[in-house]
Design an enzyme around this catalytic site. Structure first.
Site, PDB file in Angstrom:
ATOM      1  CG  HIS A  95      56.499  69.835  25.665  1.00  0.00           C
ATOM      2  ND1 HIS A  95      56.866  68.693  24.972  1.00  0.00           N
ATOM      3  CD2 HIS A  95      56.260  70.789  24.718  1.00  0.00           C
ATOM      4  CE1 HIS A  95      56.833  68.953  23.677  1.00  0.00           C
ATOM      5  NE2 HIS A  95      56.478  70.201  23.489  1.00  0.00           N
ATOM      6  CG  HIS A  97      60.370  70.670  20.918  1.00  0.00           C
ATOM      7  ND1 HIS A  97      59.947  71.418  19.851  1.00  0.00           N
ATOM      8  CD2 HIS A  97      59.256  70.427  21.654  1.00  0.00           C
ATOM      9  CE1 HIS A  97      58.631  71.609  19.939  1.00  0.00           C
ATOM     10  NE2 HIS A  97      58.199  71.022  21.024  1.00  0.00           N
ATOM     11  CG  ASP A 120      69.939  53.594  38.002  1.00  0.00           C
ATOM     12  OD1 ASP A 120      71.100  54.033  37.948  1.00  0.00           O
ATOM     13  OD2 ASP A 120      69.641  52.477  38.485  1.00  0.00           O
ATOM     14  CG  HIS A 169      54.967  67.530  19.758  1.00  0.00           C
ATOM     15  ND1 HIS A 169      53.789  67.995  20.278  1.00  0.00           N
ATOM     16  CD2 HIS A 169      55.882  68.488  20.045  1.00  0.00           C
ATOM     17  CE1 HIS A 169      53.983  69.178  20.833  1.00  0.00           C
ATOM     18  NE2 HIS A 169      55.244  69.499  20.709  1.00  0.00           N
ATOM     19  CE1 TYR A 227      58.026  56.928  43.554  1.00  0.00           C
ATOM     20  CE2 TYR A 227      59.526  56.578  41.717  1.00  0.00           C
ATOM     21  CZ  TYR A 227      58.490  56.142  42.527  1.00  0.00           C
ATOM     22  OH  TYR A 227      57.918  54.922  42.290  1.00  0.00           O
TER      23      TYR A 227
HETATM   24  O1  LIG Z   1      55.464  72.200  21.597  1.00  0.00           O
HETATM   25  C1  LIG Z   1      55.593  73.372  21.308  1.00  0.00           C
HETATM   26  C2  LIG Z   1      55.623  73.753  19.897  1.00  0.00           C
HETATM   27  O2  LIG Z   1      55.602  72.555  19.108  1.00  0.00           O
HETATM   28  C3  LIG Z   1      55.745  74.370  22.432  1.00  0.00           C
HETATM   29  O3  LIG Z   1      56.555  73.735  23.401  1.00  0.00           O
HETATM   30  C4  LIG Z   1      56.474  75.645  22.120  1.00  0.00           C
HETATM   31  O4  LIG Z   1      55.911  76.296  21.050  1.00  0.00           O
HETATM   32  C5  LIG Z   1      56.436  76.550  23.368  1.00  0.00           C
HETATM   33  O5  LIG Z   1      55.142  77.127  23.463  1.00  0.00           O
HETATM   34  P1  LIG Z   1      54.822  78.068  24.746  1.00  0.00           P
HETATM   35  O6  LIG Z   1      55.838  79.183  24.761  1.00  0.00           O
HETATM   36  O7  LIG Z   1      54.949  77.214  25.977  1.00  0.00           O
HETATM   37  O8  LIG Z   1      53.407  78.545  24.502  1.00  0.00           O
END
Ligand SMILES: O=C(CO)[C@@H](O)[C@@H](O)COP(=O)(O)O
Length: 234
Positions: A95, A97, A120, A169, A227
């Site tokens: 995950h 941002h 690709d 998000h 992959y």
């Molecule tokens: O999505 C979020 C915050 O929106 C998290 O990735 C970010 O706060 C990181 O949290 P962690 O350090 O992984 O608990």
């Protein structure tokens, strides 16, 4: 895979997101799973990446029970666990941002397949989830985030569309291995940036022949491909 090897691979995937410029501060988190034992290793919550060590990577079972409790697991753990339970093909989840993918997530716009670079790695648009209900946000926000991702992938092969944008998000990305997921996270940000720029340059973009998109995806990930970094082995 031995737990120490899994923790090292997961640490490396976390650090790869920093090297790729996909995360700032302590945002984002990477995890991996050993399917034989059902053990998930995930980034510790709130630990600065430049201080992170393999023994700080937290091990939990697939149902979330702590296997070692020296550190608190990422606050997004339950999202990762929902994805591992729903997508048995995957071996890692990341995950971030990352800026351009998050722009699409905030605008609730899927990342369209505008070119062969996208094709690709992602077969079709990278989807955006629905917003969670007030009840989901109140009672089970992190797990419900995973449910919304599973819903939006639907009956597609998760390894053909190894990412989804969580509404308002940011992106969750996955792959067969932590290294594979880290590459997919990097490519996602690159194609998001390309798509955003193409859409700014020419708002009414011409459609791309599906045959071209399919050829590129299947050339790299055909039915018998392996992959990941090495790409297709056909
Ligand atoms: O999505 C979020 C915050 O929106 C998290 O990735 C970010 O706060 C990181 O949290 P962690 O350090 O992984 O608990």
């Amino acid at each position: 895979m031995l737990l120490d090897a899994l923790k090292s691979a997961v640490l490396e995937a976390n650090l790869a997101t920093v090297r790729s410029g996909l995360v700032t501060a302590t945002f984002g988190n990477a995890s991996g799973i050993d399917r034989d034992s059902g053990t998930v290793a995930i980034k510790p919550s709130g630990v600065p990446y430049n201080e992170m060590t393999p023994d700080q990577i937290v091990a939990v079972s697939l149902d979330g029970a702590l296997i070692d409790n020296r550190m608190k697991p990422s606050s997004d753990l339950d999202t990762h666990l929902v994805l591992y339970r729903a997508f048995p093909e995957i071996g890692a989840v990341i995950h971030t941002h990352s800026t351009y993918a998050t722009i699409f997530a905030q605008a609730l716009v899927p990342i369209p397949p505008l070119g062969t670079t996208h094709a690709d790695y992602f077969r079709g648009a990278v989807p955006v989830t629905r917003h969670l209900s007030e009840e989901e946000i109140r009672d089970r926000y992190v797990a419900a985030t995973g449910d919304a991702i599973v819903e939006v992938i639907g009956d597609r092969d998760p390894l053909e569309v190894p990412a989804a944008l969580v509404a308002s998000h940011g992106p969750f990305v996955w792959g067969r291995t932590p290294q594979d997921a880290a590459l997919n996270a990097l490519i996602l940000e690159e194609v998001a940036r390309m798509a955003w720029s193409s859409m700014m340059l020419r708002p009414a973009l011409p459609a791309i022949p599906d045959a071209l998109l399919d050829r590129h995806f299947l050339r790299k990930h055909g039915a018998h491909a392996t992959y990941g970094q090495t790409g297709a082995t056909r």
